[in-house]
Write an enzyme that holds these catalytic residues in place. Sequence first.
Site, short mmCIF file in Angstrom:
data_model
loop_
_atom_site.label_atom_id
_atom_site.label_comp_id
_atom_site.label_asym_id
_atom_site.label_seq_id
_atom_site.Cartn_x
_atom_site.Cartn_y
_atom_site.Cartn_z
N THR A 191 0.89 -1.15 0.00
CA THR A 191 0.00 0.00 0.00
C THR A 191 0.92 1.20 0.00
O THR A 191 1.91 1.16 0.70
CB THR A 191 -0.86 -0.02 1.27
OG1 THR A 191 -1.86 -1.01 1.11
CG2 THR A 191 -1.55 1.29 1.53
N GLU A 277 -2.96 9.91 8.68
CA GLU A 277 -3.60 11.23 8.73
C GLU A 277 -4.34 11.44 10.04
O GLU A 277 -5.24 10.66 10.40
CB GLU A 277 -4.54 11.38 7.54
CG GLU A 277 -3.79 11.50 6.22
CD GLU A 277 -4.68 11.40 5.01
OE1 GLU A 277 -4.22 11.82 3.93
OE2 GLU A 277 -5.81 10.90 5.12
#
Length: 413
Positions: A191, A277
């Site tokens: 990823t 995030e």
Amino acid sequence: MADWRVIEGGVTAPKGFRAAGIAAGLKPSGAPDLALIVSDTAAIAAGVFTTSQVRAACVDYCQQHLEARAAAQAILVNAGQANACTGPQGWQDAVTSAETLAQTLGIAVESVLVASTGVIGQPLNMAALTAGIPPLVAALSGTGSDAAAQAIVTTDLVPKSIALELEMDDRPVRVGGIAKGSGMIHPNMATLLAFVTCDATVSPPLWQAMLRRAADRSFNQITVDGDTSTNDSLLALANGQSRAVAITEPGPAADRLEAMLTAVCAHLAKAIARDGEGATCLLEVTATGAPDDAAARLVARTIAGSALTKAAIFGRDPNWGRIAAAAGRAGVPFELKNLRVQLGNFVLMEQGQPLPFDRAAASAYLKQASAGEYLKTDTVTIHVAIGSGPGQGTAWGCDLSYDYVRINAEYTT
């Protein structure tokens, strides 16, 4: 015990590699957005890519390249536009990018790999990209890894980099890596974007197999938000410049090199999970007692990706029920009476039964982790045992904060 050591240099630590990163005008912010990694000689190349059916042109380009020829000499990376869902023009732009770089470097176009990151649906700003290639090549340096690492980030708070070295045949052999990733992180390949360099000589099938296994134990074991990117790519070059004896088949030498490769990938993977995030801490989940390692990795990954578990950690709530529930839905059969859950040093569940524990102290443990200095003391550990089998595996994630919603609500606006 590991027989390698950490060294400086990232992707330019291995012998015969240079790198660069510049601001070419691909990002509206004016931040660095174009990176290049080059081997002085042809290198064996391997790659692992997203399994998504919606893929960027660069993913298809690199996959086709590596299926035809497991070799490359340069990797061109842009940030700013993902070049995903951009139709035939996106493919042509990927080809043109590779051709332009090959001409500038004076190498065959078949020696160039490309990668992109940014907003999906936005075509490459080809005018800026092609104009940026000559100054990018001019900036190539044996100390350019940090500049390249900075040029590939998007919502990342910090660049990610590592290099390791061990002795083989009385010669230093090195593996270095850089990566980017912060959001849209969930294992369905790898990823993110990650690039690894190595100066060992390795046969192409063996190098590809090593990289796939390293990805399964690192990038495929991280999650931030459960969303897989269209651009996920892990590319690795091995150029043989260490002059150590060639590794052409499985054995002790191959095992040592693969262990170091896996350690590089794991470091980068953990750095991405910690930089999730809005995250305030790194979550490390270890599962044991499974029938095999693959099953244990699945249990650990399911817990690390549980939105309820992640939210509880952000709220400093030692809610072990969410951990147990996630383990139960991982798809790995086990008996409840064998389940054990531990948070840090606090054993919360044993033999499928809740145990009394100091809730205030456990909450304080979570608060202390969230206050830790970046990538140093801010790790929340969870250990889950599901039986007495030999399988064990670890996964990494992060907590789920209010800022995650804010960052992604404002991503394109």
